[in-house]
Design a protein around this motif. Structure first.
Motif, PDB file in Angstrom:
ATOM      1  N   MET A 171       0.629  -1.420  -0.123  1.00  0.00           N
ATOM      2  CA  MET A 171       0.232   0.237   0.346  1.00  0.00           C
ATOM      3  C   MET A 171       0.910   1.177  -0.020  1.00  0.00           C
ATOM      4  O   MET A 171       1.849   1.109   0.596  1.00  0.00           O
ATOM      5  CB  MET A 171      -0.693  -0.092   1.479  1.00  0.00           C
ATOM      6  N   ALA A 172       0.608   2.353  -0.787  1.00  0.00           N
ATOM      7  CA  ALA A 172       0.932   3.312  -0.261  1.00  0.00           C
ATOM      8  C   ALA A 172       0.176   5.376  -0.210  1.00  0.00           C
ATOM      9  O   ALA A 172      -1.212   5.118  -0.790  1.00  0.00           O
ATOM     10  CB  ALA A 172       1.872   3.596  -1.813  1.00  0.00           C
ATOM     11  N   TRP A 173       0.402   5.546  -0.120  1.00  0.00           N
ATOM     12  CA  TRP A 173       0.433   7.114  -0.252  1.00  0.00           C
ATOM     13  C   TRP A 173       0.791   7.951  -0.703  1.00  0.00           C
ATOM     14  O   TRP A 173       1.953   8.263  -1.363  1.00  0.00           O
ATOM     15  CB  TRP A 173      -0.058   7.657   1.045  1.00  0.00           C
ATOM     16  N   PHE A 174       0.025   8.778  -1.665  1.00  0.00           N
ATOM     17  CA  PHE A 174       0.695   9.532  -3.061  1.00  0.00           C
ATOM     18  C   PHE A 174      -0.713  11.371  -2.514  1.00  0.00           C
ATOM     19  O   PHE A 174      -1.143  11.487  -1.909  1.00  0.00           O
ATOM     20  CB  PHE A 174       0.075   9.158  -4.094  1.00  0.00           C
ATOM     21  N   ARG A 175       0.609  11.979  -2.875  1.00  0.00           N
ATOM     22  CA  ARG A 175      -0.476  13.430  -2.559  1.00  0.00           C
ATOM     23  C   ARG A 175      -0.197  14.101  -3.734  1.00  0.00           C
ATOM     24  O   ARG A 175       0.765  14.159  -4.650  1.00  0.00           O
ATOM     25  CB  ARG A 175      -0.127  14.146  -2.017  1.00  0.00           C
ATOM     26  N   GLN A 176      -0.949  14.980  -4.095  1.00  0.00           N
ATOM     27  CA  GLN A 176      -1.523  16.195  -5.556  1.00  0.00           C
ATOM     28  C   GLN A 176      -1.720  17.413  -5.125  1.00  0.00           C
ATOM     29  O   GLN A 176      -3.291  17.724  -4.912  1.00  0.00           O
ATOM     30  CB  GLN A 176      -2.488  15.793  -7.177  1.00  0.00           C
ATOM     31  N   ALA A 177      -0.496  18.405  -4.927  1.00  0.00           N
ATOM     32  CA  ALA A 177      -0.812  19.289  -4.723  1.00  0.00           C
ATOM     33  C   ALA A 177      -2.114  20.175  -6.144  1.00  0.00           C
ATOM     34  O   ALA A 177      -1.430  20.016  -7.172  1.00  0.00           O
ATOM     35  CB  ALA A 177      -0.110  20.315  -4.237  1.00  0.00           C
ATOM     36  N   PRO A 178      -2.451  21.686  -5.537  1.00  0.00           N
ATOM     37  CA  PRO A 178      -3.122  22.046  -6.459  1.00  0.00           C
ATOM     38  C   PRO A 178      -1.914  22.471  -7.603  1.00  0.00           C
ATOM     39  O   PRO A 178      -1.245  23.316  -7.669  1.00  0.00           O
ATOM     40  CB  PRO A 178      -3.664  23.579  -5.447  1.00  0.00           C
ATOM     41  N   GLY A 179      -2.536  22.570  -9.323  1.00  0.00           N
ATOM     42  CA  GLY A 179      -1.611  22.780 -10.002  1.00  0.00           C
ATOM     43  C   GLY A 179      -0.262  21.796  -9.738  1.00  0.00           C
ATOM     44  O   GLY A 179      -0.348  22.575 -11.182  1.00  0.00           O
ATOM     45  N   LYS A 180      -0.459  21.176  -9.772  1.00  0.00           N
ATOM     46  CA  LYS A 180       1.248  19.739  -9.849  1.00  0.00           C
ATOM     47  C   LYS A 180       0.895  18.055  -9.685  1.00  0.00           C
ATOM     48  O   LYS A 180      -0.092  18.127  -9.795  1.00  0.00           O
ATOM     49  CB  LYS A 180       1.656  20.776  -7.952  1.00  0.00           C
ATOM     50  N   ASP A 181       1.494  17.355 -10.488  1.00  0.00           N
ATOM     51  CA  ASP A 181       1.840  16.573 -10.257  1.00  0.00           C
ATOM     52  C   ASP A 181       1.604  15.623  -9.323  1.00  0.00           C
ATOM     53  O   ASP A 181       1.792  16.671  -7.876  1.00  0.00           O
ATOM     54  CB  ASP A 181       3.269  15.846 -11.241  1.00  0.00           C
TER      55      ASP A 181
END
Length: 121
Positions: free
Chosen positions: A33-43
């Motif tokens: 399992m993993a967590w990823f994140r995406q900020a506004p306007g970014k990958d």
């Protein structure tokens, strides 16, 4: 595997949040399992990962020492404890599952819907 992320919200800098990701449909302990994140306007970027048995974890440098990934295979749930939050942690956080143990998001077959974390005073 179906994944349902929850626990996001608004928190002040220096505060804490715990994200949860509930899985269903297949044998949870088989999946890394993993967590990823995406900020506004970014990958979307890797945050943390954990092996199926929970013995191994790995973190992005930006969150090391502040975030902790864990899992409870009896509850089919993976967690992300986030402490000492900073404004730059603001993003939509996604959980992901796969049989491979990788930091590369494009290799993950299963994704949750995302939960928004906003760090602001």
């Amino acid at each position: 595997v179906q994944l349902q992320a929850s626990g996001g919200g608004l928190v002040r800098p220096g505060g804490s949040l715990r994200l949860s990701c509930a899985a269903s449909g297949r044998t949870f302990s088989n999946y890394n399992m993993a967590w990823f994140r995406q900020a506004p306007g970014k990958d979307r970027y890797f945050v943390a990962r954990i092996t199926g048995n929970g013995d191994n974890t790995d973190y992005a440098d930006s969150v090391k020492g502040r975030f902790t990934i864990s899992r409870d295979n009896a509850k089919n749930t993976v967690y992300l404890q986030m402490d000492s939050l900073k404004p730059e942690d603001t993003a939509v956080y996604y959980c992901a599952a796969d049989l491979t143990y990788t930091t590369r998001g494009y290799l993950y077959d299963f994704w949750g819907q995302g939960t928004l974390v906003t760090v602001s005073s």
